[in-house]
Design a protein around this motif. Structure first.
Motif, PDB file in Angstrom:
ATOM      1  N   ARG A  92      21.673  -3.315 -36.726  1.00 57.81           N
ATOM      2  CA  ARG A  92      22.296  -2.186 -37.424  1.00 57.81           C
ATOM      3  C   ARG A  92      21.788  -2.089 -38.852  1.00 57.81           C
ATOM      4  N   GLU A  95      21.881   1.327 -41.003  1.00 57.53           N
ATOM      5  CA  GLU A  95      23.233   1.737 -41.363  1.00 57.53           C
ATOM      6  C   GLU A  95      23.831   0.784 -42.391  1.00 57.53           C
ATOM      7  N   LEU A  96      23.638  -0.517 -42.157  1.00 60.37           N
ATOM      8  CA  LEU A  96      24.185  -1.505 -43.085  1.00 60.37           C
ATOM      9  C   LEU A  96      23.628  -1.328 -44.488  1.00 60.37           C
ATOM     10  N   LEU A  99      25.376   1.390 -46.377  1.00 60.98           N
ATOM     11  CA  LEU A  99      26.713   1.028 -46.829  1.00 60.98           C
ATOM     12  C   LEU A  99      26.679  -0.060 -47.897  1.00 60.98           C
ATOM     13  N   LEU A 100      25.732  -0.988 -47.755  1.00 57.33           N
ATOM     14  CA  LEU A 100      25.628  -2.056 -48.753  1.00 57.33           C
ATOM     15  C   LEU A 100      25.186  -1.503 -50.107  1.00 57.33           C
ATOM     16  N   PHE A 102      25.570   1.423 -51.095  1.00 59.36           N
ATOM     17  CA  PHE A 102      26.720   2.204 -51.540  1.00 59.36           C
ATOM     18  C   PHE A 102      27.699   1.310 -52.301  1.00 59.36           C
ATOM     19  N   SER A 103      28.003   0.167 -51.700  1.00 55.68           N
ATOM     20  CA  SER A 103      28.934  -0.759 -52.331  1.00 55.68           C
ATOM     21  C   SER A 103      28.358  -1.293 -53.638  1.00 55.68           C
ATOM     22  N   LEU A 106      28.900   1.094 -56.320  1.00 50.96           N
ATOM     23  CA  LEU A 106      30.271   1.014 -56.836  1.00 50.96           C
ATOM     24  C   LEU A 106      30.400  -0.118 -57.841  1.00 50.96           C
TER      25      LEU A 106
ATOM     26  N   THR B  79      26.936   8.041 -39.196  1.00 45.69           N
ATOM     27  CA  THR B  79      27.722   7.785 -40.404  1.00 45.69           C
ATOM     28  C   THR B  79      27.720   9.003 -41.309  1.00 45.69           C
ATOM     29  N   ALA B 263      33.310   7.542 -49.576  1.00 45.91           N
ATOM     30  CA  ALA B 263      32.972   6.151 -49.341  1.00 45.91           C
ATOM     31  C   ALA B 263      34.191   5.395 -48.841  1.00 45.91           C
ATOM     32  N   VAL B 266      34.848   5.731 -45.201  1.00 37.52           N
ATOM     33  CA  VAL B 266      33.917   4.960 -44.378  1.00 37.52           C
ATOM     34  C   VAL B 266      34.248   3.479 -44.471  1.00 37.52           C
ATOM     35  N   LEU B 267      34.489   3.047 -45.692  1.00 40.01           N
ATOM     36  CA  LEU B 267      34.696   1.625 -45.909  1.00 40.01           C
ATOM     37  C   LEU B 267      35.945   1.139 -45.201  1.00 40.01           C
ATOM     38  N   LEU B 270      35.225   0.768 -41.518  1.00 38.23           N
ATOM     39  CA  LEU B 270      34.410  -0.417 -41.252  1.00 38.23           C
ATOM     40  C   LEU B 270      35.230  -1.687 -41.382  1.00 38.23           C
ATOM     41  N   LYS B 274      34.916  -0.231 -36.790  1.00 37.76           N
ATOM     42  CA  LYS B 274      34.613   1.121 -36.345  1.00 37.76           C
ATOM     43  C   LYS B 274      34.374   1.143 -34.838  1.00 37.76           C
ATOM     44  N   MET B 312      33.682  -4.816 -50.109  1.00 37.03           N
ATOM     45  CA  MET B 312      32.920  -4.176 -49.041  1.00 37.03           C
ATOM     46  C   MET B 312      31.649  -4.939 -48.725  1.00 37.03           C
ATOM     47  N   ILE B 313      30.991  -5.435 -49.771  1.00 38.49           N
ATOM     48  CA  ILE B 313      29.759  -6.189 -49.522  1.00 38.49           C
ATOM     49  C   ILE B 313      30.079  -7.419 -48.677  1.00 38.49           C
ATOM     50  N   LEU B 316      30.768  -6.328 -45.094  1.00 35.26           N
ATOM     51  CA  LEU B 316      29.556  -5.888 -44.398  1.00 35.26           C
ATOM     52  C   LEU B 316      28.655  -7.070 -44.043  1.00 35.26           C
ATOM     53  N   PRO B 320      30.656  -7.695 -40.077  1.00 34.54           N
ATOM     54  CA  PRO B 320      30.234  -6.302 -39.876  1.00 34.54           C
ATOM     55  C   PRO B 320      31.001  -5.593 -38.757  1.00 34.54           C
TER      56      PRO B 320
END
Ligand SMILES: Nc1ncnc2c1ncn2[C@@H]1O[C@H](COP(=O)(O)OP(=O)(O)OP(=O)(O)O)[C@@H](O)[C@H]1O
Ligand SMILES: [Mg+2]
Lengths: 291, 340, 246
Positions: A92, A95-96, A99-100, A102-103, A106, B79, B263, B266-267, B270, B274, B312-313, B316, B320
């Motif tokens: 994945r 996709e990961l 999102l990573l 993205f984080s 932040l 996504t 975000a 989504v977060l 996850l 999901k 979140m990191i 993930l 995951p």
């Protein structure tokens, strides 16, 4: 007519900086298939470093590229090793990474906000407000320098990719990762370098942005949306595509801004994105159905 | 027979599909629902539950939205990082209907949902021509596109936004209407998600998420499925927007159209897991409570953003599959959370 | 023994083991052909040998030394090169640049250029097309380039995954001729071939891979002649025990 040419020039003179930003994003995507949503956030780190150096020590923002590029390169290497290297084999992965990053964006946004507050900032060296005249036309001096430096850096990148062994390896990994492995490219090492390189370019463009645009920590979202549109437009991973896209859109945005007002100019990028998705989903220079 | 005894028989006879075979879960959910329905009444007694009611309706809202997002993001594997566009559309539609035509958002919410669905259909037709990262990017671009449009659209207040009339209700019961509305949306969205999960349509979506080319070869009209899933996933988000806008009493593009909000949606999905029915629910509850905890401990909103990102990191990288997914994988999912 | 695969178990990610206790041995200067049904794990085996995939269990020995924990570049350095099933060229590089990438792990650039010239002698056509982008070559030319590229390192073992895939019979035979040529030059050839007859005919020794293991091995001509194998893996287009009819 002269007005139209003038606007064209203004657009082109921002295109170089956009191209530099997009090139960093494209290399990172091309080699590692990482969609770096945090690219503009990283750019902002550099912008704030530049701001700090300028305010505290009066360091010229353009000169501070000499600081931001290596610092961001190292930061990129560390981040890649810590976060992305460990998921390199995940099914994945794509996709990961979205999102990573993205984080990560932040985290960066929050840290910058805590350190520098959410006030609009920018550096204001002399050339940020002066203009250079070329006959009937003018260019803001800052934009002019920024474009020259961007083009020089892009040229340097081009030479690096075309002539050095590491450059060849990076291009090889962008074109076909398995093939690169088969000829003995250590793709994990190359990925680290490429990520660092992308971040170094984010560093340079951050320094340049510091006197071209105002910024506050949360603003990176607007930037990254623009840049991402740009690389989709160019065809996800095509360096040439992202460069052409950068100039074309910078010029279009300048016209939109002239005719409809500056608040509408960013919309050029997003509209262009949807148009390209409608008529040519693979982007200008993309391979068919690049996922 | 007691619920616990039923749970035992259930464990001994695995493989029976459908909800009828899981009485423990059924009892749990029924009890939970009744408790939630009665809960606001405590405010009539003590009068100090407004904060709790607010937290709950906020959680319901995110349950509704995360469960909806899960249909496209989880089941289908596309996504979307732009779902708050539908939220904003719902809020603004109902807001305009209220300000200009004096119609209550509670009445226009379903229409707002349908409008969001319509927009979803339109956007889906374009965005779903691509996949993977390019799709994700196109959904981010959608937020910015709509934000700039709203910022410059004077009829709906431009960047200054739109102020809505404040509902005239006694403070002890003022939270009741949004509470029940959001509860209804949450239940509706979870039920929809459950039904889709067990339908032929849902099977098609899962096939797409596994391998789109194979799904196509197997005779699934993948385009139609994807676009429909995208549109359906907008329905409850739009309705939630219209209720939430009324609750806030003001609408501004830079509140409703932030990438951060997309975000979070989504977060939390996850985080919960999901592609599962219970995941978005668990995720919404845990995420919002954790967020609230960070805010109360760190105060500082910036550090709160940092904490969200770091959390979140960690999720993930190390879980995951999310909470529900990970527990399930290890066979430790409590039965009352197994909603499949 | 030049190369030994011992009791290897391997698979992708968290998925099932594709190779389940596979063993094989390769001697210097011989040519080998591995056949087996689709999805049997032939490509997986080659990936394990060249380090693109690490075995879960078992080992791979090259000249008696374990290599199954090494990276691909380290294994290449030892003298094993691999031409994958999809040919894996660099589409936006020229033919010459592709060949140059073949010598990527060599530090001496002049030496690489010399070796490229040697490859050109073997495949004059590549020289003609030297400045053309790889993606503009025909299928056969691409295969030639892929083989040429792995020759730059002058490996001791060259592994080819379905070199005839998608090629017209005539072109496929040309490719096999050049493989023969490599063998005559002293190289050990390990070939995976879907076109089992063509593959076995050009090899000294045959392996049949099925269900994650080697189910048969023997001299290539005896495998070609074996009735059971004919029935199971070769299809019965030819009369049993019938000799070659070209
Ligand atoms: N990258 C991968 N990830 C997961 N599974 C894979 C991967 N590559 C191959 N497989 C699986 O491993 C099994 C064996 O594949 P492999 O490619 O080794 O077969 P093969 O014998 O080369 O087949 P063919 O003759 O079709 O080339 C197949 O079931 C395939 O689905
Ligand atoms: Mg194969």
């Amino acid at each position: 007519m002269t007005q139209m040419v003038q606007i064209f020039l203004l657009g082109m003179s921002l295109g170089g900086v956009y191209a530099l930003m997009a090139a960093g994003l494209t290399i990172v995507f091309g080699v590692m298939r990482i969609v770096n949503i945090a690219h503009a956030a990283f750019m902002f780190i550099a912008a704030y470093i530049t701001y700090f150096l300028f305010q505290s020590f009066g360091v010229d923002p353009i000169l501070s590229i000499l600081v931001t590029m290596p610092v961001m390169y190292l930061l990129g290497v560390v981040v890649y090793r810590l976060v992305f290297a460990r998921i390199a084999d995940s099914s994945r992965f794509a996709e990961l990474t979205v999102l990573l990053t993205f984080s990560l964006a932040l985290v960066i946004e929050g840290l910058l906000g805590a350190m520098f507050t959410n006030i609009y900032r920018s550096t204001n060296p002399r050339y940020a407000t002066d203009a250079i005249l070329f006959g009937n036309f003018y260019l803001p001096e800052g934009q002019f320098y920024a474009t020259l430096i961007s083009l020089a850096l892009l040229g340097g990148l081009w030479l690096f990719l075309r002539t050095t062994r590491t450059g060849y390896a990076i291009r090889a990994a962008m074109q076909n990762r398995t093939a690169a492995q088969v000829v003995g490219v250590d793709v994990s090492r190359i990925s680290t370098i490429a990520f660092g390189l992308g971040m170094a370019m984010a560093g340079a463009s951050g320094s340049l942005s510091s006197f071209l645009f105002t910024f506050f920590p949360g603003k990176h979202w607007e930037w990254v949306a623009i840049l991402l549109s740009l690389i989709v437009l160019g065809g996800m991973g095509s360096l040439l595509g992202s460069l052409v896209g950068a100039f074309a859109l910078a010029v279009s945005a300048a016209y939109v801004s002239y005719f409809y007002g500056p608040t509408w100019s960013p919309i050029t990028f997003f509209l262009a994105l949807f148009l390209i998705l409608m008529f040519r989903p693979r982007g200008l220079f993309g391979k068919p159905m690049e996922a | 027979m007691s619920a616990a005894a039923n749970a035992k028989t259930e464990l001994q006879s695995p493989g029976l599909p459908g909800s009828a075979s899981k009485p423990a879960r059924k009892w749990f959910l029924a009890a939970l629902l009744i408790a939630l329905l009665l809960f606001p009444l405590t405010n009539l007694v003590s009068g100090s539950m407004n904060y709790v009611l607010f937290m709950m309706l906020y959680i319901f809202m995110y349950i509704a939205m995360a469960s909806s997002w899960n249909i496209i993001g989880g089941y289908t594997g596309y996504t979307s990082l732009g779902h708050n566009v539908f939220f904003a559309i719902g809020a603004y539609f109902s807001g305009v209907m209220l300000v200009y035509f004096k119609i209550s958002p509670y009445l226009t919410a379903p229409l707002a949902g349908l409008l969001a669905m319509g927009v979803g259909l339109l956007v889906g037709v374009i965005s779903l021509r691509t996949r993977g990262p390019a799709f994700i990017i196109s959904t981010v671009a959608m937020i910015l596109l709509v934000k700039i449009t709203f910022d410059n659209w004077d009829y709906i207040g431009g960047s200054n936004g739109l102020s809505l009339p404040i509902p005239d209700l006694d403070v002890t019961i003022s939270k009741f209407p949004p509470y029940y509305a959001m509860l209804l949306l949450a239940v509706g969205a979870v039920y929809l998600s459950y039904r889709i999960r067990h339908s032929k349509f849902g099977l098609g979506l899962r096939a797409i998420s596994q391998d789109e080319t194979k799904a196509e070869v197997a005779g699934i009209n993948t385009n139609y499925y994807k676009i429909l899933a995208f549109a359906i996933s907008a329905l409850f988000v739009g309705m939630a927007g219209s209720i939430w806008g009324y609750y806030l009493t003001y609408l501004r593009p830079n509140i409703f159209l932030t990438v951060l909000m997309a975000a979070q949606l989504v977060l939390m999905t996850l985080l919960g897991g999901k592609g599962t029915v219970a995941g978005p629910v668990v995720g919404a509850v845990v995420f919002i409570l954790a967020n609230e905890f960070f805010v109360s401990q760190l105060g500082f909103t910036e550090l709160n953003i940092v904490a969200t990102g770091v959390l979140m990191i960690v999720v993930l990288l190390f879980f995951p599959e999310g909470i529900v997914g990970t527990l399930k994988e290890r066979g430790k999912l409590p039965q009352f959370l197994d909603w499949e | 023994m030049l190369l030994e695969v011992q009791n290897v178990h391997a698979g992708y990610g968290a998925g099932p083991s594709i190779l389940q206790g596979l063993s094989m041995a390769v001697e210097k200067g011989q040519s080998y052909c591995i056949i087996g049904p689709n999805g049997a794990g032939k490509s997986t085996l080659l990936k394990v040998i060249c380090g693109l995939l690490h075995p879960r269990q078992g080992q791979v020995l090259f000249k008696g030394n374990p290599i199954h924990t090494l990276r691909t570049d380290q294994i290449l350095m030892q003298g094993i090169s691999f031409v994958p099933q999809d040919r894996s060229l660099f589409p936006d590089m020229t033919v010459r640049e592709n060949l140059r990438m073949g010598g990527y792990i060599l530090k001496d650039r002049k030496e690489v250029e010399r070796r490229i010239d040697a490859v050109y002698e073997l495949f004059p056509l590549l020289k003609e097309r030297g400045n053309q982008l790889a993606k503009t070559l025909s299928g056969g030319q691409q295969q030639m380039l892929a083989i040429g590229r792995s020759m730059v390192l002058r490996p001791e073992i060259i592994m080819l995954d379905e070199p005839s895939l998608g090629l017209a019979p005539k072109i496929a035979r040309q490719i096999f001729d050049s493989i023969q040529f490599l063998k005559q030059g002293g190289m050990t050839v390990l070939l995976v071939e879907q076109n089992a007859r063509l593959g076995l005919k050009s090899a000294d020794w045959g392996f049949v891979l099925d269900l994650g293991k080697m189910s048969f091995d023997g001299p290539a001509d005896s495998i070609l002649a074996d009735e059971r194998i004919q029935e199971l893996y070769l299809g019965r287009q030819k009369p049993p025990r019938g000799g070659e009819t070209a």
